[in-house]
Design an enzyme around this catalytic site. Sequence first.
Site, PDB file in Angstrom:
ATOM      1  N   ASP A   8       0.621   5.598   3.992  1.00 61.08           N
ATOM      2  CA  ASP A   8       1.934   4.498   3.836  1.00 61.08           C
ATOM      3  C   ASP A   8       2.194   4.730   2.282  1.00 61.08           C
ATOM      4  O   ASP A   8       1.496   4.051   1.557  1.00 61.08           O
ATOM      5  CB  ASP A   8       1.168   2.946   4.116  1.00 61.08           C
ATOM      6  N   GLU A  67       4.613   7.512   6.911  1.00 59.05           N
ATOM      7  CA  GLU A  67       5.640   6.853   7.422  1.00 59.05           C
ATOM      8  C   GLU A  67       6.765   7.502   6.698  1.00 59.05           C
ATOM      9  O   GLU A  67       6.899   7.600   5.705  1.00 59.05           O
ATOM     10  CB  GLU A  67       5.258   5.331   6.634  1.00 59.05           C
ATOM     11  N   ASP A 139      -1.674  -2.272   2.690  1.00 59.29           N
ATOM     12  CA  ASP A 139      -1.348  -0.899   2.767  1.00 59.29           C
ATOM     13  C   ASP A 139      -2.384   0.152   3.359  1.00 59.29           C
ATOM     14  O   ASP A 139      -1.894   0.854   3.949  1.00 59.29           O
ATOM     15  CB  ASP A 139      -1.252  -0.621   1.172  1.00 59.29           C
TER      16      ASP A 139
END
Length: 169
Positions: A8, A67, A139
Amino acid sequence: MSRILGIDPGSRVTGFGIVESAGRGFRYVTSGVIRTASATFPERLRIIFEDLTALIHEHQPEALSVEQVHVRHNVSSALKLGQARGAAICAGAVLGLPVHEYTPAEAKQALVGQGSADKQQVQMMVRLLLELPTAPPEDAADALAMALCHLHQSPFSRRVAQATAKQWK
């Protein structure tokens, strides 16, 4: 068994999570965050690259799941996020890992069943799927969701590729 490193990306906080497929389930390996907030921007990118490179050497994942960048309101923030994402992708690519990209909605759909799930729902599903005693921080949970999304998508993608190959023969 497949071992996937989920990322992420963020220029100040980058989440990471490593998950293995285990039969029909999943096994948690590790997760956490890389914090770079006090460094200059070029230093932040170096820290992300070097820390992820060390993590890859230590845990030997077979692939990287990251991501995709989504632009909301602030273009400058999106550009910085894209650069942090690039540092993460380069860490995997330099070491020969295949890189797979998923949108946040794809990861939420794979884990929760709806692409509009909120952060708490993602954290709860990550905790349940990996049988963790508590939900990981946001996160890290998002990074674990990226890894789980890839493990969920991989068998389906292989079946589609096999079916398509047979059809064209």
